[in-house]
Motif scaffolding. Structure first.
Motif, PDB file in Angstrom:
ATOM      1  N   ALA A 263       0.833  -1.197   0.000  1.00 51.78           N
ATOM      2  CA  ALA A 263       0.000   0.000   0.000  1.00 51.78           C
ATOM      3  C   ALA A 263       0.870   1.251   0.000  1.00 51.78           C
ATOM      4  CB  ALA A 263      -0.915  -0.007   1.219  1.00 51.78           C
ATOM      5  N   ALA A 264       0.290   2.349  -0.485  1.00 56.26           N
ATOM      6  CA  ALA A 264       0.977   3.645  -0.445  1.00 56.26           C
ATOM      7  C   ALA A 264       0.131   4.593   0.398  1.00 56.26           C
ATOM      8  CB  ALA A 264       1.201   4.177  -1.852  1.00 56.26           C
ATOM      9  N   ARG A 265      -0.465   5.614  -0.209  1.00 50.80           N
ATOM     10  CA  ARG A 265      -1.342   6.494   0.546  1.00 50.80           C
ATOM     11  C   ARG A 265      -2.562   5.715   1.036  1.00 50.80           C
ATOM     12  NH1 ARG A 265      -1.537  11.346  -3.833  1.00 50.80           N
ATOM     13  NH2 ARG A 265      -1.687   9.497  -5.189  1.00 50.80           N
ATOM     14  N   ALA A 266      -3.283   6.292   1.991  1.00 47.83           N
ATOM     15  CA  ALA A 266      -4.381   5.573   2.640  1.00 47.83           C
ATOM     16  C   ALA A 266      -5.384   5.018   1.645  1.00 47.83           C
ATOM     17  CB  ALA A 266      -5.085   6.492   3.637  1.00 47.83           C
ATOM     18  N   PHE A 267      -5.624   5.735   0.558  1.00 48.24           N
ATOM     19  CA  PHE A 267      -6.625   5.301  -0.427  1.00 48.24           C
ATOM     20  C   PHE A 267      -6.012   4.473  -1.558  1.00 48.24           C
ATOM     21  CE2 PHE A 267      -5.248   9.668  -1.152  1.00 48.24           C
ATOM     22  CZ  PHE A 267      -4.798   9.630  -2.463  1.00 48.24           C
ATOM     23  N   GLU A 268      -4.727   4.113  -1.432  1.00 47.14           N
ATOM     24  CA  GLU A 268      -4.043   3.296  -2.442  1.00 47.14           C
ATOM     25  C   GLU A 268      -3.636   1.970  -1.803  1.00 47.14           C
ATOM     26  OE1 GLU A 268      -2.097   6.807  -5.220  1.00 47.14           O
ATOM     27  OE2 GLU A 268      -1.070   6.252  -3.352  1.00 47.14           O
ATOM     28  N   PRO A 269      -4.507   0.964  -1.863  1.00 46.46           N
ATOM     29  CA  PRO A 269      -4.261  -0.298  -1.162  1.00 46.46           C
ATOM     30  C   PRO A 269      -3.201  -1.162  -1.847  1.00 46.46           C
ATOM     31  CG  PRO A 269      -6.247  -0.463  -2.484  1.00 46.46           C
ATOM     32  CD  PRO A 269      -5.787   0.966  -2.595  1.00 46.46           C
ATOM     33  N   ALA A 270      -2.748  -2.158  -1.106  1.00 52.12           N
ATOM     34  CA  ALA A 270      -1.886  -3.175  -1.703  1.00 52.12           C
ATOM     35  C   ALA A 270      -2.722  -3.919  -2.742  1.00 52.12           C
ATOM     36  CB  ALA A 270      -1.373  -4.132  -0.628  1.00 52.12           C
ATOM     37  N   ALA A 271      -2.368  -3.782  -4.008  1.00 51.98           N
ATOM     38  CA  ALA A 271      -3.233  -4.289  -5.066  1.00 51.98           C
ATOM     39  C   ALA A 271      -2.466  -4.448  -6.359  1.00 51.98           C
ATOM     40  CB  ALA A 271      -4.400  -3.312  -5.278  1.00 51.98           C
ATOM     41  N   LEU A 272      -3.067  -5.138  -7.305  1.00 51.48           N
ATOM     42  CA  LEU A 272      -2.589  -5.140  -8.673  1.00 51.48           C
ATOM     43  C   LEU A 272      -2.973  -3.803  -9.292  1.00 51.48           C
ATOM     44  CD1 LEU A 272      -3.792  -8.708  -9.790  1.00 51.48           C
ATOM     45  CD2 LEU A 272      -1.631  -8.077  -8.710  1.00 51.48           C
ATOM     46  N   ALA A 273      -2.061  -3.191 -10.040  1.00 51.95           N
ATOM     47  CA  ALA A 273      -2.286  -1.846 -10.567  1.00 51.95           C
ATOM     48  C   ALA A 273      -2.239  -1.872 -12.094  1.00 51.95           C
ATOM     49  CB  ALA A 273      -1.243  -0.881 -10.010  1.00 51.95           C
ATOM     50  N   SER A 274      -3.360  -1.570 -12.720  1.00 54.46           N
ATOM     51  CA  SER A 274      -3.451  -1.699 -14.182  1.00 54.46           C
ATOM     52  C   SER A 274      -2.612  -0.650 -14.911  1.00 54.46           C
ATOM     53  CB  SER A 274      -4.906  -1.595 -14.621  1.00 54.46           C
ATOM     54  OG  SER A 274      -5.461  -0.333 -14.278  1.00 54.46           O
ATOM     55  N   GLN A 275      -2.639   0.584 -14.452  1.00 57.62           N
ATOM     56  CA  GLN A 275      -1.955   1.660 -15.171  1.00 57.62           C
ATOM     57  C   GLN A 275      -0.443   1.477 -15.155  1.00 57.62           C
ATOM     58  OE1 GLN A 275      -3.816   5.544 -14.790  1.00 57.62           O
ATOM     59  NE2 GLN A 275      -1.796   6.470 -14.497  1.00 57.62           N
ATOM     60  N   GLU A 276       0.111   1.194 -13.987  1.00 57.26           N
ATOM     61  CA  GLU A 276       1.555   0.969 -13.884  1.00 57.26           C
ATOM     62  C   GLU A 276       1.974  -0.273 -14.661  1.00 57.26           C
ATOM     63  OE1 GLU A 276       0.551   3.864 -10.907  1.00 57.26           O
ATOM     64  OE2 GLU A 276      -0.371   1.959 -11.472  1.00 57.26           O
ATOM     65  N   SER A 277       1.133  -1.302 -14.616  1.00 61.86           N
ATOM     66  CA  SER A 277       1.465  -2.538 -15.318  1.00 61.86           C
ATOM     67  C   SER A 277       1.493  -2.334 -16.823  1.00 61.86           C
ATOM     68  CB  SER A 277       0.469  -3.627 -14.942  1.00 61.86           C
ATOM     69  OG  SER A 277       0.575  -3.942 -13.559  1.00 61.86           O
ATOM     70  N   ALA A 278       0.611  -1.488 -17.331  1.00 63.82           N
ATOM     71  CA  ALA A 278       0.618  -1.194 -18.767  1.00 63.82           C
ATOM     72  C   ALA A 278       1.931  -0.552 -19.187  1.00 63.82           C
ATOM     73  CB  ALA A 278      -0.556  -0.276 -19.114  1.00 63.82           C
ATOM     74  N   GLU A 279       2.451   0.363 -18.368  1.00 62.45           N
ATOM     75  CA  GLU A 279       3.726   1.013 -18.692  1.00 62.45           C
ATOM     76  C   GLU A 279       4.877   0.021 -18.634  1.00 62.45           C
ATOM     77  OE1 GLU A 279       3.967   3.831 -19.958  1.00 62.45           O
ATOM     78  OE2 GLU A 279       2.014   4.724 -19.506  1.00 62.45           O
ATOM     79  N   ILE A 280       4.836  -0.891 -17.682  1.00 65.97           N
ATOM     80  CA  ILE A 280       5.873  -1.920 -17.595  1.00 65.97           C
ATOM     81  C   ILE A 280       5.854  -2.792 -18.851  1.00 65.97           C
ATOM     82  CG2 ILE A 280       6.543  -4.042 -16.377  1.00 65.97           C
ATOM     83  CD1 ILE A 280       5.665  -2.635 -13.772  1.00 65.97           C
ATOM     84  N   LEU A 281       4.659  -3.160 -19.280  1.00 67.94           N
ATOM     85  CA  LEU A 281       4.547  -4.001 -20.481  1.00 67.94           C
ATOM     86  C   LEU A 281       5.110  -3.299 -21.707  1.00 67.94           C
ATOM     87  CD1 LEU A 281       1.166  -5.930 -20.478  1.00 67.94           C
ATOM     88  CD2 LEU A 281       3.454  -6.781 -20.082  1.00 67.94           C
ATOM     89  N   LEU A 282       4.804  -2.023 -21.870  1.00 70.14           N
ATOM     90  CA  LEU A 282       5.324  -1.281 -23.021  1.00 70.14           C
ATOM     91  C   LEU A 282       6.852  -1.256 -22.996  1.00 70.14           C
ATOM     92  CD1 LEU A 282       2.819   1.712 -23.152  1.00 70.14           C
ATOM     93  CD2 LEU A 282       2.976  -0.197 -24.760  1.00 70.14           C
ATOM     94  N   PHE A 283       7.420  -1.095 -21.812  1.00 72.05           N
ATOM     95  CA  PHE A 283       8.885  -1.115 -21.696  1.00 72.05           C
ATOM     96  C   PHE A 283       9.436  -2.491 -22.064  1.00 72.05           C
ATOM     97  CE2 PHE A 283      12.558  -2.338 -19.120  1.00 72.05           C
ATOM     98  CZ  PHE A 283      13.497  -1.441 -19.607  1.00 72.05           C
ATOM     99  N   LEU A 284       8.847  -3.553 -21.528  1.00 69.84           N
ATOM    100  CA  LEU A 284       9.338  -4.899 -21.813  1.00 69.84           C
ATOM    101  C   LEU A 284       9.223  -5.244 -23.293  1.00 69.84           C
ATOM    102  CD1 LEU A 284       7.961  -6.910 -18.744  1.00 69.84           C
ATOM    103  CD2 LEU A 284      10.316  -6.143 -19.131  1.00 69.84           C
ATOM    104  N   MET A 285       8.159  -4.781 -23.925  1.00 66.54           N
ATOM    105  CA  MET A 285       7.978  -5.071 -25.355  1.00 66.54           C
ATOM    106  C   MET A 285       8.948  -4.282 -26.227  1.00 66.54           C
ATOM    107  SD  MET A 285       3.906  -5.695 -26.048  1.00 66.54           S
ATOM    108  CE  MET A 285       3.209  -4.340 -25.106  1.00 66.54           C
ATOM    109  N   ASP A 286       9.567  -3.277 -25.668  1.00 62.72           N
ATOM    110  CA  ASP A 286      10.535  -2.483 -26.422  1.00 62.72           C
ATOM    111  C   ASP A 286      11.953  -3.029 -26.312  1.00 62.72           C
ATOM    112  OD1 ASP A 286      10.911  -0.158 -28.118  1.00 62.72           O
ATOM    113  OD2 ASP A 286      12.023   0.746 -26.459  1.00 62.72           O
ATOM    114  N   LEU A 287      12.135  -4.059 -25.487  1.00 70.03           N
ATOM    115  CA  LEU A 287      13.467  -4.650 -25.358  1.00 70.03           C
ATOM    116  C   LEU A 287      13.789  -5.484 -26.603  1.00 70.03           C
ATOM    117  CD1 LEU A 287      13.424  -5.873 -21.642  1.00 70.03           C
ATOM    118  CD2 LEU A 287      14.657  -3.900 -22.571  1.00 70.03           C
ATOM    119  N   PRO A 288      14.944  -5.259 -27.223  1.00 69.57           N
ATOM    120  CA  PRO A 288      15.306  -6.065 -28.395  1.00 69.57           C
ATOM    121  C   PRO A 288      15.725  -7.467 -27.980  1.00 69.57           C
ATOM    122  CG  PRO A 288      17.085  -4.569 -27.827  1.00 69.57           C
ATOM    123  CD  PRO A 288      15.952  -4.235 -26.905  1.00 69.57           C
TER     124      PRO A 288
END
Length: 392
Positions: A263-288
């Motif tokens: 968890a981070a701020r009070a309203f940000e629980p320990a969870a799977l995060a779609s927005q951050e995960s999308a950015e991670i995927l874009l980075f991984l797909m850019d690896l040659p």
């Protein structure tokens, strides 16, 4: 693609998989202790420098800087801009806000005036410096272009000092905290929120390749950056959450030792995060030439996203609710429970709900509980699969 980057990715293949638990051995513990001690040293450096400035200025309290969400300048200006008077002014103001430890704070106007003696580097006690909200990486892009345009060593020296901070800030497990020197609390977690770690990895890649204008690091720094890039990608792979034996996506923050979502701020629980995960995927797909572990991670995450997209609705920011809209792009919830994988929503009192309607009106209107950000993955994934199919 440079031979250096190919070598880095080859090394990544040979080192996987990693243990999912950090600090298991005495050597691990010593590495963590050294990482923490370096943070203490850098924090003291910043504090002592500010104390000297306040004494010289005859002040008890630092001057507050002018706030600005985007630093007040266009970070995408080309190299040629920094050969102009306006460009040099931006670069020199950026220099004036670099902390003695080497980084920059967020939400500070770095375009209107040079930092004054006794002026704080940031708006709050924390985040001085930070990698949050694109801070530090943005300023390094400016300095690299300013050096390429002018050849003035002050820009190269500042870039190198910032690069040392980034390399020092990397945890032994390959992750980066939100801020370094450490601020405490959730700032010390492995941070994927707001592209924090991805921004750093995207910056390290051209440093490793020595691609202009990022060909200004020392040979030693390039070697350290190559190692950091390997370990940073490893960290992404070992923090991808496994539920029921299946790879899913990532949290916005992860515990540095258990590697579980945190968890981070009070309203940000320990969870799977779609927005951050999308950015991670874009980075991984850019690896040659991605190793098999990266391919597996991407394909599993894409299966997860496809299974949870919402069609025919959109998030109405003014109402704080989902409304019917057949023309809307696919939507995903911001957070998903790390066990049930169902959407979850937090509130300022720390309560976690399964329906967004249960959240206080202030938080419903003040946070993006649903997003279309992952919709850009489908096109990128299709192109990525076609590229993989063409590899021998």
């Amino acid at each position: 693609m440079s031979n250096t980057l190919i070598a880095v990715l080859a090394a990544l293949m040979s080192l996987l998989p990693l243990s999912a638990v950090a600090a298991e051995s005495d050597a691990d513990k010593q590495e963590w202790a050294a990482w923490y001690q370096r943070s203490v040293e850098l924090r003291r450096l910043d504090q002592r420098a500010m104390a000297r400035e306040l004494a010289q200025a005859g002040r008890q309290v630092p001057i507050k800087p002018v706030p600005h969400d985007k630093f007040g300048f266009d970070p995408d200006q080309p190299v040629g801009f920094y050969s102009t008077d306006a460009g040099r002014r931006v670069a020199d103001i950026v220099l004036s806000y670099q902390t003695p430890s080497g980084g920059w704070s967020k939400r500070v106007d770095m375009s209107s005036h040079f930092r004054r003696r006794g002026e704080a580097f940031g708006l709050s006690k924390g985040y001085q410096p930070t990698f949050d909200n694109y801070a530090t990486s943005t300023q390094m892009h400016v300095l690299a272009r300013a050096y390429a345009a002018t050849g003035e060593d002050k820009y190269r020296a500042a870039f190198r000092r910032a690069l040392d901070l980034i390399l020092d800030a990397q945890m032994p497990n390959g992750g980066w905290p939100q801020s370094y020197p450490l601020d405490g609390g959730y700032h010390n977690l492995i941070t994927y929120n707001d592209k924090s770690q991805v921004n750093l990895l995207e910056l390290l890649r051209p440093v490793v390749e020595a691609s202009a204008p990022y060909d200004l690091a020392t040979a030693e720094q390039r070697n350290r950056a190559a190692n950091a890039l390997i370990r940073g990608v490893q960290c992404l792979l070992i923090t991808q959450v496994v539920i029921g034996g299946e790879l899913t996506i990532w949290g916005a923050q992860h515990d540095p030792f258990t590697l579980a979502p945190a968890a981070a701020r009070a309203f940000e629980p320990a969870a799977l995060a779609s927005q951050e995960s999308a950015e991670i995927l874009l980075f991984l797909m850019d690896l040659p030439q991605p190793p098999a572990a990266v391919v597996q991670a991407v394909e599993a995450a894409m299966r997860w996203f496809r299974a949870r997209q919402l069609a025919g609705v959109r998030w109405d920011k003014l109402k704080g609710e989902l409304v019917n809209d057949e023309s809307a792009k696919p939507h995903w919830a911001r957070f998903y429970d790390p066990v049930s994988q169902e959407p979850v929503f937090g509130d300022r009192d720390g309560a976690v709900y399964t329906q967004v309607s249960q959240v206080s009106l202030e938080r419903r209107l003040g946070y993006g509980w649903y997003s279309t950000a992952p919709a850009k993955l489908e096109k990128a994934f299709t192109a990525w699969k076609q590229t993989l199919a063409q590899k021998p």
